[in-house]
Design a protein around this motif. Structure first.
Motif, PDB file in Angstrom:
ATOM      1  N   ASN A 178       0.821  -1.210   0.000  1.00  0.00           N
ATOM      2  CA  ASN A 178       0.000   0.000   0.000  1.00  0.00           C
ATOM      3  C   ASN A 178       0.853   1.257   0.000  1.00  0.00           C
ATOM      4  O   ASN A 178       0.579   2.219  -0.731  1.00  0.00           O
ATOM      5  CB  ASN A 178      -0.932   0.001   1.215  1.00  0.00           C
ATOM      6  N   TYR A 179       1.900   1.282   0.820  1.00  0.00           N
ATOM      7  CA  TYR A 179       2.744   2.478   0.896  1.00  0.00           C
ATOM      8  C   TYR A 179       3.460   2.739  -0.424  1.00  0.00           C
ATOM      9  O   TYR A 179       3.672   3.893  -0.805  1.00  0.00           O
ATOM     10  CB  TYR A 179       3.761   2.328   2.026  1.00  0.00           C
ATOM     11  N   SER A 180       3.822   1.675  -1.139  1.00  0.00           N
ATOM     12  CA  SER A 180       4.467   1.841  -2.438  1.00  0.00           C
ATOM     13  C   SER A 180       3.535   2.527  -3.431  1.00  0.00           C
ATOM     14  O   SER A 180       3.976   3.315  -4.275  1.00  0.00           O
ATOM     15  CB  SER A 180       4.893   0.476  -2.997  1.00  0.00           C
ATOM     16  N   ILE A 181       2.238   2.245  -3.333  1.00  0.00           N
ATOM     17  CA  ILE A 181       1.261   2.886  -4.213  1.00  0.00           C
ATOM     18  C   ILE A 181       1.012   4.324  -3.779  1.00  0.00           C
ATOM     19  O   ILE A 181       0.905   5.228  -4.617  1.00  0.00           O
ATOM     20  CB  ILE A 181      -0.051   2.082  -4.225  1.00  0.00           C
ATOM     21  N   VAL A 182       0.939   4.550  -2.466  1.00  0.00           N
ATOM     22  CA  VAL A 182       0.723   5.907  -1.965  1.00  0.00           C
ATOM     23  C   VAL A 182       1.865   6.817  -2.408  1.00  0.00           C
ATOM     24  O   VAL A 182       1.643   8.002  -2.740  1.00  0.00           O
ATOM     25  CB  VAL A 182       0.585   5.895  -0.429  1.00  0.00           C
ATOM     26  N   LYS A 183       3.091   6.309  -2.449  1.00  0.00           N
ATOM     27  CA  LYS A 183       4.237   7.119  -2.876  1.00  0.00           C
ATOM     28  C   LYS A 183       4.148   7.525  -4.338  1.00  0.00           C
ATOM     29  O   LYS A 183       4.798   8.481  -4.753  1.00  0.00           O
ATOM     30  CB  LYS A 183       5.541   6.352  -2.633  1.00  0.00           C
ATOM     31  N   LEU A 184       3.366   6.800  -5.135  1.00  0.00           N
ATOM     32  CA  LEU A 184       3.204   7.134  -6.543  1.00  0.00           C
ATOM     33  C   LEU A 184       2.150   8.216  -6.769  1.00  0.00           C
ATOM     34  O   LEU A 184       1.978   8.684  -7.897  1.00  0.00           O
ATOM     35  CB  LEU A 184       2.810   5.885  -7.346  1.00  0.00           C
ATOM     36  N   ALA A 185       1.446   8.622  -5.719  1.00  0.00           N
ATOM     37  CA  ALA A 185       0.326   9.546  -5.868  1.00  0.00           C
ATOM     38  C   ALA A 185       0.792  10.961  -6.171  1.00  0.00           C
ATOM     39  O   ALA A 185       1.822  11.422  -5.663  1.00  0.00           O
ATOM     40  CB  ALA A 185      -0.531   9.537  -4.605  1.00  0.00           C
ATOM     41  N   CYS A 186       0.033  11.630  -7.019  1.00  0.00           N
ATOM     42  CA  CYS A 186       0.271  13.043  -7.305  1.00  0.00           C
ATOM     43  C   CYS A 186      -0.523  13.936  -6.362  1.00  0.00           C
ATOM     44  O   CYS A 186      -0.188  15.100  -6.170  1.00  0.00           O
ATOM     45  CB  CYS A 186      -0.150  13.367  -8.740  1.00  0.00           C
ATOM     46  N   SER A 187      -1.602  13.413  -5.806  1.00  0.00           N
ATOM     47  CA  SER A 187      -2.480  14.190  -4.939  1.00  0.00           C
ATOM     48  C   SER A 187      -2.004  14.155  -3.498  1.00  0.00           C
ATOM     49  O   SER A 187      -1.034  13.463  -3.149  1.00  0.00           O
ATOM     50  CB  SER A 187      -3.914  13.661  -5.034  1.00  0.00           C
ATOM     51  N   ASP A 188      -2.689  14.886  -2.640  1.00  0.00           N
ATOM     52  CA  ASP A 188      -2.349  14.978  -1.228  1.00  0.00           C
ATOM     53  C   ASP A 188      -2.601  13.627  -0.547  1.00  0.00           C
ATOM     54  O   ASP A 188      -3.677  13.045  -0.667  1.00  0.00           O
ATOM     55  CB  ASP A 188      -3.193  16.065  -0.566  1.00  0.00           C
ATOM     56  N   THR A 189      -1.615  13.138   0.176  1.00  0.00           N
ATOM     57  CA  THR A 189      -1.726  11.819   0.817  1.00  0.00           C
ATOM     58  C   THR A 189      -1.622  11.907   2.335  1.00  0.00           C
ATOM     59  O   THR A 189      -1.327  10.909   2.995  1.00  0.00           O
ATOM     60  CB  THR A 189      -0.617  10.876   0.293  1.00  0.00           C
ATOM     61  N   ARG A 190      -1.880  13.088   2.888  1.00  0.00           N
ATOM     62  CA  ARG A 190      -1.749  13.234   4.343  1.00  0.00           C
ATOM     63  C   ARG A 190      -2.730  12.340   5.100  1.00  0.00           C
ATOM     64  O   ARG A 190      -2.369  11.730   6.120  1.00  0.00           O
ATOM     65  CB  ARG A 190      -1.970  14.706   4.740  1.00  0.00           C
ATOM     66  N   VAL A 191      -3.953  12.223   4.600  1.00  0.00           N
ATOM     67  CA  VAL A 191      -4.939  11.361   5.257  1.00  0.00           C
ATOM     68  C   VAL A 191      -4.485   9.908   5.215  1.00  0.00           C
ATOM     69  O   VAL A 191      -4.599   9.175   6.203  1.00  0.00           O
ATOM     70  CB  VAL A 191      -6.320  11.513   4.588  1.00  0.00           C
ATOM     71  N   ASN A 192      -3.938   9.475   4.062  1.00  0.00           N
ATOM     72  CA  ASN A 192      -3.435   8.104   3.932  1.00  0.00           C
ATOM     73  C   ASN A 192      -2.302   7.846   4.910  1.00  0.00           C
ATOM     74  O   ASN A 192      -2.249   6.787   5.556  1.00  0.00           O
ATOM     75  CB  ASN A 192      -2.939   7.861   2.505  1.00  0.00           C
ATOM     76  N   ASN A 193      -1.393   8.802   5.020  1.00  0.00           N
ATOM     77  CA  ASN A 193      -0.240   8.628   5.905  1.00  0.00           C
ATOM     78  C   ASN A 193      -0.660   8.585   7.372  1.00  0.00           C
ATOM     79  O   ASN A 193      -0.135   7.783   8.156  1.00  0.00           O
ATOM     80  CB  ASN A 193       0.766   9.761   5.683  1.00  0.00           C
ATOM     81  N   ILE A 194      -1.617   9.456   7.749  1.00  0.00           N
ATOM     82  CA  ILE A 194      -2.076   9.483   9.137  1.00  0.00           C
ATOM     83  C   ILE A 194      -2.785   8.175   9.493  1.00  0.00           C
ATOM     84  O   ILE A 194      -2.517   7.571  10.538  1.00  0.00           O
ATOM     85  CB  ILE A 194      -3.009  10.688   9.375  1.00  0.00           C
ATOM     86  N   TYR A 195      -3.678   7.729   8.601  1.00  0.00           N
ATOM     87  CA  TYR A 195      -4.380   6.479   8.878  1.00  0.00           C
ATOM     88  C   TYR A 195      -3.414   5.296   8.876  1.00  0.00           C
ATOM     89  O   TYR A 195      -3.543   4.380   9.694  1.00  0.00           O
ATOM     90  CB  TYR A 195      -5.485   6.236   7.848  1.00  0.00           C
ATOM     91  N   GLY A 196      -2.460   5.315   7.944  1.00  0.00           N
ATOM     92  CA  GLY A 196      -1.464   4.245   7.908  1.00  0.00           C
ATOM     93  C   GLY A 196      -0.664   4.167   9.190  1.00  0.00           C
ATOM     94  O   GLY A 196      -0.357   3.077   9.687  1.00  0.00           O
ATOM     95  N   LEU A 197      -0.333   5.342   9.761  1.00  0.00           N
ATOM     96  CA  LEU A 197       0.404   5.379  11.023  1.00  0.00           C
ATOM     97  C   LEU A 197      -0.460   4.839  12.162  1.00  0.00           C
ATOM     98  O   LEU A 197       0.012   4.042  12.988  1.00  0.00           O
ATOM     99  CB  LEU A 197       0.846   6.811  11.323  1.00  0.00           C
ATOM    100  N   ILE A 198      -1.724   5.265  12.194  1.00  0.00           N
ATOM    101  CA  ILE A 198      -2.637   4.779  13.243  1.00  0.00           C
ATOM    102  C   ILE A 198      -2.823   3.269  13.132  1.00  0.00           C
ATOM    103  O   ILE A 198      -2.805   2.541  14.143  1.00  0.00           O
ATOM    104  CB  ILE A 198      -3.999   5.504  13.140  1.00  0.00           C
ATOM    105  N   TYR A 199      -2.994   2.795  11.904  1.00  0.00           N
ATOM    106  CA  TYR A 199      -3.169   1.356  11.682  1.00  0.00           C
ATOM    107  C   TYR A 199      -1.933   0.572  12.143  1.00  0.00           C
ATOM    108  O   TYR A 199      -2.061  -0.476  12.790  1.00  0.00           O
ATOM    109  CB  TYR A 199      -3.428   1.090  10.205  1.00  0.00           C
ATOM    110  N   THR A 200      -0.742   1.084  11.837  1.00  0.00           N
ATOM    111  CA  THR A 200       0.493   0.410  12.240  1.00  0.00           C
ATOM    112  C   THR A 200       0.613   0.333  13.753  1.00  0.00           C
ATOM    113  O   THR A 200       0.996  -0.698  14.309  1.00  0.00           O
ATOM    114  CB  THR A 200       1.712   1.138  11.650  1.00  0.00           C
ATOM    115  N   VAL A 201       0.267   1.431  14.425  1.00  0.00           N
ATOM    116  CA  VAL A 201       0.358   1.464  15.888  1.00  0.00           C
ATOM    117  C   VAL A 201      -0.611   0.457  16.514  1.00  0.00           C
ATOM    118  O   VAL A 201      -0.242  -0.317  17.400  1.00  0.00           O
ATOM    119  CB  VAL A 201       0.066   2.887  16.410  1.00  0.00           C
ATOM    120  N   ILE A 202      -1.860   0.441  16.020  1.00  0.00           N
ATOM    121  CA  ILE A 202      -2.885  -0.430  16.608  1.00  0.00           C
ATOM    122  C   ILE A 202      -2.635  -1.901  16.285  1.00  0.00           C
ATOM    123  O   ILE A 202      -2.792  -2.770  17.147  1.00  0.00           O
ATOM    124  CB  ILE A 202      -4.289  -0.008  16.122  1.00  0.00           C
TER     125      ILE A 202
END
Length: 307
Positions: A178-202
Motif C-alpha cells: 500500500n505504501y508503495s502505491i501511496v508514494k506514486l500519488a500526485c495528490s495529497d496523501t496526508r490522510v493516507n499517511n495518518i491512517y497508515g500510522l494509526i493502523y500500524t500502531v494499533i
C-alpha cells in the motif's frame, strides 16, 4: 495532478532476469508452499479432531495455522507466476487484492501472537485464576477480534488508496504494498499517511508491546521460581518467542528473500516449531505416523483393520 495518468497495471521492478535459474527458484518456492500447506493443514486437523487439544492454547495455535495458510496462499501462487514470467506486471485490482491479503495476514499474525502471549501470561503468572479468567467465551472473543478487526481496518485503508491519482506505475518490490502505491500519488496523501500510522500502531506496535510485557512478566516468574517451574515455563513459551523473534541476521542475499522474510518464513517455521515443541501435538503426530506405517507395511497387523 497535471502529471497524473490512468494506471491499469503496476510494474514490479524488484525482479531481475535470472535466466534458467528461474526454474530452480520456481521449484524451491513450490516445494516450500506445498510443505507449508501440508504442515499447517495437518496441525489444524489434529487440533480440531482431538478433544484433548480443545484448550485455549491449542485453539490459538489453530487460529495461527489457519492464518499461515491464508497468508501463504495470498502470496506464493503470485510469486510462482511472477518467477516464470518475463514481464513482471500485475493489474490494479489484483494488486489491491494482494495488499488486502498480505496486510490482513500480518495484522492477524501479530494479534494472534499477542493473544497467545496473554494466555501464557495467565497460565504461568496466575495459574490458580487461569480457568476462571481464560474462559471459552473469552477465547472465542479474542479469536474473533483477532480476525474481524484486521479485515475491517484494511477495507478503510484501501478505500483511501483507491481514489488516489497516480503519477507512475513502478513498484520497487516483488509484491504489492500500500505504501508503495501511496508514494506514486500526485495528490495529497496526508490522510493516507495518518491512517497508515494509526493502523500500524494499533495492529503492530501495541500487540508487540503487549507481547513483550507478557513475556517480561513470564521471565520474572521463571527466574524467581524453582528449577522445575523455570523449565516448565521456558518449554511452554519457547515456540511462542521463537515464532515472534526468529529474525536472525542474514547476509546480503537477493532482495526477493529479504523483502519476503516475514511472509515466507513464518508460515514455514511456525508449524515446525509448534509440531516439535508441543508435547501433545508431537505425540499425536507420532501416533498417526506409526499407525499409517503399520497399515502400509503390515496390513494384517492387529489393530490395522480396526477402522
Amino acid at each position: 495532478m497535471g502529471n497524473a495518468t490512468k494506471v491499469s497495471y503496476f510494474l514490479l521492478s524488484a525482479y531481475s532476469d535470472t535466466g534458467v535459474f528461474k526454474y530452480l527458484y520456481f521449484t524451491i518456492i513450490m516445494s516450500l508452499y506445498i510443505f507449508i500447506v501440508c504442515a499447517n493443514v495437518l496441525l489444524i486437523v489434529i487440533i480440531c479432531l482431538n478433544r484433548s487439544l480443545h484448550e485455549p492454547m491449542y485453539l490459538f495455535l489453530c487460529s495461527l495455522f489457519v492464518n499461515e495458510l491464508y497468508g501463504s496462499t495470498g502470496l506464493f501462487p503470485f510469486l510462482l507466476v511472477q518467477i516464470l514470467s518475463d514481464i513482471h506486471t500485475v493489474s490494479v485490482p489484483f494488486c489491491f487484492l494482494q495488499i488486502y491479503c498480505v496486510y490482513t495476514y500480518v495484522c492477524v499474525e501479530f494479534l494472534n501472537l499477542a493473544a497467545m502471549s496473554y494466555d501464557r501470561y495467565l497460565a504461568i503468572c496466575h495459574p490458580l485464576q487461569y480457568n476462571t479468567r481464560m474462559t471459552s467465551n473469552k477465547v472465542a472473543m479474542l479469536i474473533a477480534v483477532t480476525w474481524i478487526f484486521p479485515f475491517l481496518a484494511i477495507v478503510v485503508l484501501l478505500s483511501l488508496s483507491l481514489p488516489l491519482q497516480l503519477c507512475g506505475n513502478i513498484i520497487n518490490r516483488v509484491y504489492c504494498g500500500n505504501y508503495s502505491i501511496v508514494k506514486l500519488a500526485c495528490s495529497d496523501t496526508r490522510v493516507n499517511n495518518i491512517y497508515g500510522l494509526i493502523y500500524t500502531v494499533i495492529s503492530i506496535i501495541i500487540p508487540l508491546i503487549l507481547i513483550l510485557f507478557s513475556y517480561m512478566k513470564i521471565l520474572k516468574v521463571c527466574f524467581s521460581g524453582s528449577k522445575q517451574t523455570r523449565q516448565k515455563a521456558v518449554s511452554t513459551c519457547t515456540p511462542h518467542l521463537a515464532s515472534l523473534f526468529d529474525m536472525s541476521s542474514l547476509p546480503n542475499m537477493l532482495r526477493i528473500f529479504l523483502s519476503l522474510y516475514f511472509l515466507t518464513c513464518q508460515p514455514l517455521f511456525n508449524p515446525v516449531m509448534y509440531g516439535l515443541n508441543m508435547s501433545k501435538i508431537r505425540l499425536i503426530c507420532k501416533s498417526l505416523l506409526s499407525r499409517s506405517m503399520r497399515k502400509c507395511f503390515c496390513p494384517n497387523y492387529p489393530g490395522s483393520q480396526e477402522e
